[in-house]
Design a protein around this motif. Structure first.
Motif, PDB file in Angstrom:
ATOM      1  N   TYR A 533      43.213 -10.207  26.417  1.00  0.00           N
ATOM      2  CA  TYR A 533      43.279 -10.227  24.943  1.00  0.00           C
ATOM      3  C   TYR A 533      44.723 -10.106  24.470  1.00  0.00           C
ATOM      4  CZ  TYR A 533      38.289  -9.024  25.360  1.00  0.00           C
ATOM      5  OH  TYR A 533      36.967  -9.005  25.672  1.00  0.00           O
ATOM      6  N   CYS A 534      45.519  -9.323  25.193  1.00  0.00           N
ATOM      7  CA  CYS A 534      46.888  -9.095  24.734  1.00  0.00           C
ATOM      8  C   CYS A 534      47.740 -10.359  24.808  1.00  0.00           C
ATOM      9  CB  CYS A 534      47.537  -7.967  25.533  1.00  0.00           C
ATOM     10  SG  CYS A 534      47.367  -8.139  27.324  1.00  0.00           S
ATOM     11  N   ALA A 535      47.299 -11.357  25.613  1.00  0.00           N
ATOM     12  CA  ALA A 535      48.034 -12.626  25.626  1.00  0.00           C
ATOM     13  C   ALA A 535      47.944 -13.309  24.265  1.00  0.00           C
ATOM     14  CB  ALA A 535      47.479 -13.530  26.729  1.00  0.00           C
ATOM     15  N   HIS A 536      46.856 -13.078  23.533  1.00  0.00           N
ATOM     16  CA  HIS A 536      46.742 -13.576  22.155  1.00  0.00           C
ATOM     17  C   HIS A 536      47.575 -12.724  21.212  1.00  0.00           C
ATOM     18  CE1 HIS A 536      43.322 -16.425  22.720  1.00  0.00           C
ATOM     19  NE2 HIS A 536      43.070 -15.643  23.774  1.00  0.00           N
ATOM     20  N   THR A 537      47.642 -11.426  21.485  1.00  0.00           N
ATOM     21  CA  THR A 537      48.359 -10.517  20.597  1.00  0.00           C
ATOM     22  C   THR A 537      49.833 -10.896  20.500  1.00  0.00           C
ATOM     23  OG1 THR A 537      46.837  -8.753  21.246  1.00  0.00           O
ATOM     24  CG2 THR A 537      48.854  -8.095  20.122  1.00  0.00           C
ATOM     25  N   ILE A 538      50.444 -11.302  21.621  1.00  0.00           N
ATOM     26  CA  ILE A 538      51.884 -11.566  21.601  1.00  0.00           C
ATOM     27  C   ILE A 538      52.210 -12.900  20.935  1.00  0.00           C
ATOM     28  CG2 ILE A 538      52.206 -10.193  23.706  1.00  0.00           C
ATOM     29  CD1 ILE A 538      52.559 -12.846  25.233  1.00  0.00           C
ATOM     30  N   GLN A 539      51.193 -13.619  20.464  1.00  0.00           N
ATOM     31  CA  GLN A 539      51.470 -14.861  19.753  1.00  0.00           C
ATOM     32  C   GLN A 539      51.970 -14.604  18.331  1.00  0.00           C
ATOM     33  OE1 GLN A 539      51.246 -17.899  21.320  1.00  0.00           O
ATOM     34  NE2 GLN A 539      50.806 -16.616  23.103  1.00  0.00           N
ATOM     35  N   GLY A 540      51.800 -13.370  17.829  1.00  0.00           N
ATOM     36  CA  GLY A 540      52.223 -13.065  16.473  1.00  0.00           C
ATOM     37  C   GLY A 540      52.947 -11.752  16.379  1.00  0.00           C
ATOM     38  N   ASP A 541      53.487 -11.483  15.153  1.00  0.00           N
ATOM     39  CA  ASP A 541      54.248 -10.256  14.933  1.00  0.00           C
ATOM     40  C   ASP A 541      53.358  -9.093  14.518  1.00  0.00           C
ATOM     41  OD1 ASP A 541      56.578 -11.631  15.454  1.00  0.00           O
ATOM     42  OD2 ASP A 541      56.857 -12.205  13.352  1.00  0.00           O
ATOM     43  N   GLU A 542      52.114  -9.379  14.121  1.00  0.00           N
ATOM     44  CA  GLU A 542      51.249  -8.336  13.591  1.00  0.00           C
ATOM     45  C   GLU A 542      50.097  -8.059  14.544  1.00  0.00           C
ATOM     46  OE1 GLU A 542      50.093  -9.236   9.628  1.00  0.00           O
ATOM     47  OE2 GLU A 542      52.144  -9.587   8.937  1.00  0.00           O
ATOM     48  N   LEU A 543      49.320  -7.069  14.162  1.00  0.00           N
ATOM     49  CA  LEU A 543      48.210  -6.636  15.010  1.00  0.00           C
ATOM     50  C   LEU A 543      47.165  -7.759  15.142  1.00  0.00           C
ATOM     51  CD1 LEU A 543      49.508  -3.878  14.040  1.00  0.00           C
ATOM     52  CD2 LEU A 543      47.203  -2.932  14.219  1.00  0.00           C
ATOM     53  N   LEU A 544      46.519  -7.763  16.284  1.00  0.00           N
ATOM     54  CA  LEU A 544      45.338  -8.590  16.492  1.00  0.00           C
ATOM     55  C   LEU A 544      44.147  -7.636  16.567  1.00  0.00           C
ATOM     56  CD1 LEU A 544      43.775 -11.194  17.135  1.00  0.00           C
ATOM     57  CD2 LEU A 544      44.339 -10.832  19.552  1.00  0.00           C
ATOM     58  N   VAL A 545      43.216  -7.783  15.628  1.00  0.00           N
ATOM     59  CA  VAL A 545      42.036  -6.924  15.593  1.00  0.00           C
ATOM     60  C   VAL A 545      40.801  -7.817  15.709  1.00  0.00           C
ATOM     61  CG1 VAL A 545      40.720  -5.222  14.273  1.00  0.00           C
ATOM     62  CG2 VAL A 545      43.226  -5.257  14.122  1.00  0.00           C
ATOM     63  N   VAL A 546      39.958  -7.517  16.693  1.00  0.00           N
ATOM     64  CA  VAL A 546      38.738  -8.280  16.925  1.00  0.00           C
ATOM     65  C   VAL A 546      37.564  -7.311  16.814  1.00  0.00           C
ATOM     66  CG1 VAL A 546      37.530  -9.874  18.463  1.00  0.00           C
ATOM     67  CG2 VAL A 546      40.037  -9.771  18.497  1.00  0.00           C
ATOM     68  N   PRO A 547      36.917  -7.236  15.660  1.00  0.00           N
ATOM     69  CA  PRO A 547      35.816  -6.263  15.496  1.00  0.00           C
ATOM     70  C   PRO A 547      34.658  -6.511  16.454  1.00  0.00           C
ATOM     71  CG  PRO A 547      36.579  -7.079  13.368  1.00  0.00           C
ATOM     72  CD  PRO A 547      37.220  -7.939  14.406  1.00  0.00           C
ATOM     73  N   SER A 548      34.378  -7.793  16.732  1.00  0.00           N
ATOM     74  CA  SER A 548      33.300  -8.103  17.674  1.00  0.00           C
ATOM     75  C   SER A 548      33.763  -9.256  18.555  1.00  0.00           C
ATOM     76  CB  SER A 548      32.019  -8.494  16.920  1.00  0.00           C
ATOM     77  OG  SER A 548      31.034  -8.966  17.819  1.00  0.00           O
ATOM     78  N   THR A 549      33.979  -8.965  19.792  1.00  0.00           N
ATOM     79  CA  THR A 549      34.448 -10.008  20.704  1.00  0.00           C
ATOM     80  C   THR A 549      33.375 -11.080  20.931  1.00  0.00           C
ATOM     81  OG1 THR A 549      33.724  -8.670  22.583  1.00  0.00           O
ATOM     82  CG2 THR A 549      36.024  -8.456  21.879  1.00  0.00           C
ATOM     83  N   LEU A 550      32.119 -10.685  20.871  1.00  0.00           N
ATOM     84  CA  LEU A 550      31.038 -11.668  21.042  1.00  0.00           C
ATOM     85  C   LEU A 550      30.978 -12.639  19.865  1.00  0.00           C
ATOM     86  CD1 LEU A 550      28.052  -9.624  22.540  1.00  0.00           C
ATOM     87  CD2 LEU A 550      29.203 -11.603  23.567  1.00  0.00           C
ATOM     88  N   ALA A 551      31.286 -12.151  18.647  1.00  0.00           N
ATOM     89  CA  ALA A 551      31.199 -12.998  17.458  1.00  0.00           C
ATOM     90  C   ALA A 551      32.444 -13.843  17.267  1.00  0.00           C
ATOM     91  CB  ALA A 551      30.968 -12.135  16.210  1.00  0.00           C
ATOM     92  N   ASP A 552      33.549 -13.501  17.933  1.00  0.00           N
ATOM     93  CA  ASP A 552      34.796 -14.262  17.779  1.00  0.00           C
ATOM     94  C   ASP A 552      34.785 -15.410  18.779  1.00  0.00           C
ATOM     95  OD1 ASP A 552      37.524 -15.144  17.923  1.00  0.00           O
ATOM     96  OD2 ASP A 552      38.087 -13.285  16.907  1.00  0.00           O
ATOM     97  N   PRO A 553      34.852 -16.672  18.317  1.00  0.00           N
ATOM     98  CA  PRO A 553      34.762 -17.812  19.244  1.00  0.00           C
ATOM     99  C   PRO A 553      35.862 -17.833  20.294  1.00  0.00           C
ATOM    100  CG  PRO A 553      35.467 -18.518  17.050  1.00  0.00           C
ATOM    101  CD  PRO A 553      35.020 -17.104  16.917  1.00  0.00           C
ATOM    102  N   ARG A 554      36.977 -17.140  20.050  1.00  0.00           N
ATOM    103  CA  ARG A 554      38.049 -17.110  21.049  1.00  0.00           C
ATOM    104  C   ARG A 554      37.660 -16.287  22.265  1.00  0.00           C
ATOM    105  NH1 ARG A 554      42.707 -14.808  17.271  1.00  0.00           N
ATOM    106  NH2 ARG A 554      40.867 -13.597  16.597  1.00  0.00           N
ATOM    107  N   PHE A 555      36.752 -15.322  22.068  1.00  0.00           N
ATOM    108  CA  PHE A 555      36.477 -14.362  23.149  1.00  0.00           C
ATOM    109  C   PHE A 555      35.007 -14.289  23.532  1.00  0.00           C
ATOM    110  CE2 PHE A 555      40.049 -12.642  20.539  1.00  0.00           C
ATOM    111  CZ  PHE A 555      41.063 -12.903  21.447  1.00  0.00           C
ATOM    112  N   THR A 556      34.170 -15.143  22.950  1.00  0.00           N
ATOM    113  CA  THR A 556      32.737 -15.068  23.238  1.00  0.00           C
ATOM    114  C   THR A 556      32.461 -15.200  24.736  1.00  0.00           C
ATOM    115  OG1 THR A 556      32.234 -15.980  21.066  1.00  0.00           O
ATOM    116  CG2 THR A 556      30.489 -16.083  22.730  1.00  0.00           C
ATOM    117  N   TYR A 557      33.151 -16.135  25.398  1.00  0.00           N
ATOM    118  CA  TYR A 557      32.895 -16.389  26.818  1.00  0.00           C
ATOM    119  C   TYR A 557      34.011 -15.824  27.718  1.00  0.00           C
ATOM    120  CZ  TYR A 557      29.604 -19.586  24.680  1.00  0.00           C
ATOM    121  OH  TYR A 557      28.590 -20.120  23.927  1.00  0.00           O
TER     122      TYR A 557
END
Length: 635
Positions: A533-557
């Motif tokens: 997940y942190c590989a996505h975090t370093i793409q931006g300057d701000e926090l990455l918050v994923v309330p539900s990883t199953l509901a987020d299409p980036r992390f569902t699988y």
């Protein structure tokens, strides 16, 4: 009848139903040869029982029996009937003041046979006949009085109605079956400028406004066909050439299938209604318009989105949404002032509205510095093109923004696009939530950009920026601090406890994998970069918050999601020297959770800076090796 001045005033006619007398006389039992007759005083037979039609209307004026009738008002005598030669006892009387003579004749044979019984019957019959005659006379006189009274009342009513029609402000018109005027009241002069006689005999349709006549004709034809009343509002031509709004009430007249029409001038009312409609339209526009930007407001946006959502669901179409946020607008207000901020928002709103060209699309102010666009029947590609056109238009304004140096120190905006095919059970809020998540991703990953899709895997760039980032990370590795340490474990534990999370870790993201250099309740010490997940975090300057990883299409699988991670929040570790994102301070949970609030976000970002301070201090200590620094590091 004569009038008071002796002139001819009319004729009074009274009629009698002979069948009544026939029926009445037939009820009397006068024996086999008895008879009852009713004569006029001139000898004409009006009725005789036993009834013989040939005897009705005959004159018996010259008979001896009738001569006796005439000479006395009443009496009794014995005579021989001229009709059948039977000797009878005649009893006669004149009927009141009427020119009538009635006689009852009993045959002598019948009388003397049962003379007592018959005498009683005759007496009773005479009494009945006298009473009937008296009642008849009374009824006739009463009817004559009623007739005369009715004629007087009718004459007065006609005069009264004529007075009303001549002095009423409303125009009264009588139309025949062919809709030609047979009467027009004088009020037409003040309403339409015509004299009543000018309009008589002319077709009703000549004066109706051409645009109104088709509807009026349909109403009138339907009223004639159904035999019912109707109402209509339309325009009539004034003699001066202009048109007057009138309200017409048509009362159907069954006798000739025509109408009595009452016309009322409603020009002032119509003008007031039109003015009111204009004011209502303006109020509706104001109610739907944002006062600052001139765009639609949030209320109108919600209404249109709901309407378009239901239409797309019905037509199996798509709805696209573009959320727009002015980059670092709070800093703009702080530096330039709120008046300049308002002017900036108006300019941005104008640029956005000018970039949305289809009349069916809607541009609105969503709230604060956020704008929104509803694109009907637009797919993802089309929405992304519109969003890019909007982004370029805002940047092209060239409005100075000293607080936005990363984007050229001009006003820019971040945009999130979302497109959905509405299905049963889904609400429009799902589309807004998706667009909002992509807007946040656009802001998190650098601003002044459009995010139309969420990447499933973190992008590993071979650009010079990624090369420089890896070189910066290598310098920490060379200093011997890019490895697990107790100090980072304590920061991870502190982070988890302060945010109420069961797990936390510090990661440094290399080319192929992410190394966990600080851990709390986390077993693994490294993870592939494409799964981290942190590989996505370093793409931006701000926090990455994923309330539900199953509901987020980036992390569902994602393998980590399948392993049981339900919530993730990470703050990038930013190198203070060159701004490179080296890794992230992360908290995770097995269950999905609510997003972090603003205070929790600030706390996580502050702890990420604490991690960088720890790395910096240990790297500095490794290069200098001074006792003082060792003491500081130990502390």
């Amino acid at each position: 009848m004569k009038g008071a001045d002796g002139s001819f005033a009319g004729v009074v006619v009274g009629t009698m139903r002979l069948a009544y007398f026939r029926k009445l006389f037939s009820k009397a039992d006068l024996g086999r040869h008895g008879s009852i007759s009713l004569f006029r005083t001139d000898g004409i037979s009006l009725m005789r029982v036993p009834y013989d039609p040939s005897q009705i209307g005959l004159s018996f004026a010259k008979s001896s029996n009738f001569q006796r009738f005439v000479r006395s008002p009443s009496g009794t005598f014995v005579g021989t009937a001229i009709i059948d030669g039977v000797d009878r006892i005649y009893s006669f009387t004149h009927v009141g003041d009427l020119p009538l003579v009635m006689n009852v004749a009993l045959a002598e044979g019948d009388v003397f046979a049962v003379w007592r019984t018959k005498s009683m019957i005759i007496g009773f019959s005479l009494i009945v006949l006298c009473v009937a005659a008296a009642i008849l006379a009374q009824l006739l006189r009463r009817q004559l009085r009623r007739t005369a009274s009715t004629e007087v009342m009718l004459s007065r009513s006609e005069a009264q109605y004529r007075l009303f029609a001549d002095h009423a402000q409303d125009v009264i018109v009588r139309l025949d079956r062919s809709l030609r005027r047979t009467y027009v009241s004088p009020a037409v002069s003040s309403m339409l400028g015509y004299a009543p006689e000018e309009l008589l005999g002319h077709s009703f349709s000549e004066m109706v406004h051409p645009d109104d006549w088709p509807n009026v004709a349909v109403l009138i034809c339907a009223s004639q066909a159904e035999g019912s009343n109707t109402e209509a509002t339309y325009r009539l031509r004034h003699q001066g050439g202009h048109h007057v709004w009138i309200e017409a009430r048509y009362s159907w007249v069954a006798e000739d299938a025509g109408f009595v029409v009452v016309l009322r001038d409603i020009s002032k009312r119509k003008a007031a209604e039109e003015q009111l409609e204009g004011l209502n339209a303006e109020l509706e526009r104001v109610a739907r318009c944002d006062a600052l930007t001139g765009l639609s407001n949030r209320r109108h946006f919600d209404e249109v989105l709901d309407s378009e959502w239901r239409r797309a669901k019905r037509d199996r179409g798509t709805v696209s949404l573009v959320l727009i946020d002015v980059d670092r607008f709070k800093l703009y207000n702080d530096h330039y002032g709120h008046q300049k901020g308002d002017a900036c928002l108006r300019a941005v709103a104008s640029a956005v509205a000018g970039s949305v060209r289809r009349p069916g699309d809607l541009t609105a102010r969503y709230g604060g510095e956020e704008l929104v666009i509803i694109l009907t029947s637009t797919n993802e590609s089309g929405a992304a093109q519109v969003a890019e056109r909007v982004r370029d238009a805002i940047q092209s304004l060239g409005l100075p923004h000293i607080g936005n140096p990363a984007c050229g120190s001009v006003v820019t905006a971040s945009l999130g696009c979302a497109t959905l095919n509405p299905s049963d059970g889904e609400e429009p809020s799902a589309l807004v939530a998706q667009a909002d998540a992509r807007l946040y991703e656009a802001k998190r990953t650098g601003r002044n950009r459009v995010v139309a899709t969420m990447p499933v895997a973190a992008v590993v760039s071979d650009s010079s920026g990624e090369v420089d980032r890896l070189q910066a990370l290598a310098s920490y590795e060379e200093a011997g601090v890019a490895h697990p340490s107790d100090s980072l474990d304590r920061i991870a534990q502190l982070t988890a406890q302060l945010l109420g999370m069961p797990m936390a870790f510090v990661s440094l993201v290399g080319r192929e994998e992410a190394a966990l250099v600080g851990r709390y309740n986390v077993e693994m010490d490294r993870a592939p970069r494409d799964a981290a997940y942190c590989a996505h975090t370093i793409q931006g300057d701000e926090l990455l918050v994923v309330p539900s990883t199953l509901a987020d299409p980036r992390f569902t699988y994602n393998p980590l999601t399948k392993a049981g991670i339900g919530f993730y929040a990470g703050a990038p570790l930013i190198d203070p020297c060159n701004g490179h994102k080296l890794g992230a301070l992360c908290v995770v949970d097995h269950q999905a959770r609510q997003p972090l609030d603003e205070a929790q976000r600030r706390l996580l970002a502050g702890l990420a800076r604490l991690v960088m301070n720890d790395l910096e201090s240990r790297a500095c200590a490794a290069t200098t090796h001074t006792p003082e620094l060792d003491r500081i590091q130990a502390a």
